[in-house]
Design a protein around this motif. Structure first.
Motif, short mmCIF file in Angstrom:
data_model
loop_
_atom_site.label_atom_id
_atom_site.label_comp_id
_atom_site.label_asym_id
_atom_site.label_seq_id
_atom_site.Cartn_x
_atom_site.Cartn_y
_atom_site.Cartn_z
N HIS A 186 30.32 -46.86 47.95
CA HIS A 186 31.50 -47.11 49.05
C HIS A 186 32.93 -47.01 48.22
CE1 HIS A 186 33.00 -49.24 52.72
NE2 HIS A 186 33.86 -49.62 51.78
N GLU A 187 33.13 -47.75 47.42
CA GLU A 187 34.30 -47.98 46.62
C GLU A 187 34.95 -46.58 46.17
OE1 GLU A 187 36.00 -50.35 47.20
OE2 GLU A 187 34.48 -51.83 48.00
N HIS A 226 37.05 -45.03 48.25
CA HIS A 226 38.19 -45.31 48.42
C HIS A 226 38.96 -44.66 47.25
CE1 HIS A 226 37.43 -47.84 51.97
NE2 HIS A 226 36.92 -48.84 51.31
N GLU A 239 37.68 -47.28 56.04
CA GLU A 239 36.51 -48.17 55.76
C GLU A 239 35.39 -47.33 56.57
OE1 GLU A 239 35.95 -50.21 53.79
OE2 GLU A 239 37.92 -50.93 53.70
N TYR A 294 33.63 -53.00 60.54
CA TYR A 294 32.87 -52.01 59.46
C TYR A 294 32.03 -51.16 60.32
CZ TYR A 294 35.08 -53.64 55.26
OH TYR A 294 35.75 -54.00 54.11
ZN LIG Z 1 35.69 -50.44 51.88
#
Ligand SMILES: [Zn+2]
Length: 325
Positions: free
Chosen positions: A154-155, A158, A174, A268
Motif C-alpha cells: 500500500h505505501e 503512495h 487512498e 478507506y
Molecule cells: Zn495510504
C-alpha cells in the motif's frame, strides 16, 4: 491426449489459479527466520552502512533496475534477510500492475528494528524509511508480518503516486493505494488479503454516516475557532445542537484550520469501493492507466482536473461516480 481433454485440463488449471481458496502463499514472504529465500529476478546485495547509519540490503529487480533498501539493526538481521526477497517481489509486481514507465527508480525503504523508538533519518536525500518492529527474540510479531505483506505494498503505491510531486484528493490516493496494495497482497499472502478485506468491509458496515469522500482531507476550521467568535448565547445553542451554525463572517488564522480526517476507516473502504466499481465497469488496465495519468504531473489535482480525467477515461461524471459516498 485428445484435444478436448487438454483443453479441459487448461480450463481446470485456470479455475485453480483463480480460486482464492486454493491460492498459495509466495514462498519468499513466508520463509522461516534463519532462511534467506531468493525470488526469481531479484538481487539482494549487502551494503556497508553510511556514517551513523544502519547496514542495509539493496534489493533490486534485475529486469527494470527498480530498487529499495532494507535496513536492519543487529538483532533484526535474520528477519531482514528472511523478507528481503519478498519486498523485492513486491516491487516487481507493483511496477507491472501500475504500468510504471520508469527504470532504476528507488522506492520507500524499510528498517527492521528491535527499537520501538527508532527514528529514521529525514534528510533531503533520505528516502522515507518504514520501521518494522522485531521482537526481543529476533522474530516477527503478527503486526510486523502484516506490515510486510499488507502495509508495504500500500505505501509503495503512495511512493509511485508522488514520483512527479502530484497531490491527489485523499480518496484517490487512498483508494488507489488500497486497491493496488490489496491486489499485490493477494499474490503474496492470500489469507492476509482476505483478513484485510474483511476488516475494511466491517469498518464500512459499522459506519453510520456517509463517507463524504469529496471532502476527505479538505481544509475546515476547528470548531473552537468558530466558538470563540460567537456570542455566549450562540455558543450555548451550538453546543446543544451540533447542526446549528450562526451566520458569519468568521476569520481564521492558519492555526485554526485542520484537514477533515473524520470517519477515516470507512473512508478507506468507500474509496476502495469506487476503484473496484471502476474496475468492474472498465477493467483493471483502464483504471491503472487513469491513475498513472492523473498522478503523472506535479501539484494539487483539483476536483475540476479530476472530473475532466474521469470523463475522458471512463465517460463518467465524477459526481455520479462518488454518488452519495
Ligand atoms: Zn495510504
Amino acid at each position: 491426449m485428445s484435444r478436448n481433454r487438454s483443453r479441459l485440463l487448461v480450463l481446470f488449471a485456470a479455475a485453480t489459479l483463480a480460486s482464492p481458496a486454493l491460492a498459495r502463499q509466495e514462498p519468499s514472504c513466508s520463509a522461516p527466520l534463519g532462511e534467506r529465500p531468493q525470488a526469481a529476478g531479484i538481487s539482494i546485495v549487502p551494503e556497508a552502512p553510511g556514517a551513523d547509519d544502519l547496514p542495509s540490503l539493496r534489493v533490486t529487480v534485475e529486469a527494470t533496475g527498480h530498487f529499495m533498501r532494507v535496513f536492519f539493526d543487529e538483532g533484526s538481521e535474520r528477519a531482514a534477510w528472511s523478507r528481503a526477497a519478498c519486498l523485492g517481489r513486491q516491487l516487481d509486481l507493483l511496477t507491472a500492475a501500475l504500468g510504471d514507465p520508469r527504470r532504476d527508480a528507488e522506492w520507500f525503504s524499510v528498517v527492521f528494528t528491535q527499537d520501538a523508538d527508532y527514528i529514521p533519518p529525514r534528510g533531503p536525500d533520505d528516502k522515507e524509511r518504514w520501521p518494522i518492529l522485531i521482537g526481543a527474540d529476533g522474530g516477527f510479531p503478527d503486526m510486523s508480518r502484516r506490515m510486510v505483506v499488507v502495509t508495504m505494498p500500500h505505501e509503495q503505491v503512495h511512493d509511485f503516486q508522488k514520483r512527479s510531486g502530484a497531490i491527489p484528493p485523499r480518496w484517490v490516493s487512498e483508494g488507489h493505494a488500497t486497491w493496488v496494495g490489496l491486489a499485490i497482497t493477494e499474490q503474496l499472502d492470500p489469507a492476509a488479503a482476505r483478513t484485510d478485506r474483511d476488516r475494511l468491509s466491517g469498518d464500512l458496515a459499522r459506519s453510520t454516516v456517509p463517507a463524504n469522500l469529496a471532502q476527505w482531507g479538505s481544509v475546515r476550521p476547528r470548531p473552537e475557532a468558530i466558538m470563540r467568535q460567537v456570542s455566549a448565547e450562540d455558543r450555548a445553542r451550538m453546543q446543544a445542537d451540533p447542526s446549528y451554525m450562526p451566520s458569519g463572517p468568521f476569520s481564521f488564522t492558519s492555526a485554526d484550520l485542520i484537514g477533515d480526517e473524520s470517519n477515516m476507516l470507512a473512508r478507506y473502504a468507500a474509496s476502495l469501493e469506487v476503484f473496484e466499481e471502476l474496475e468492474a465497469r472498465h477493467g483493471a488496465r483502464a483504471v491503472h492507466d487513469w491513475a498513472r495519468e492523473v498522478t503523472a504531473g506535479s501539484g494539487r489535482i483539483t476536483p475540476d482536473i479530476l472530473a475532466e480525467s474521469v470523463s475522458t477515461h471512463f465517460g463518467e461524471r465524477l459526481d455520479d461516480l462518488l454518488g452519495d459516498r
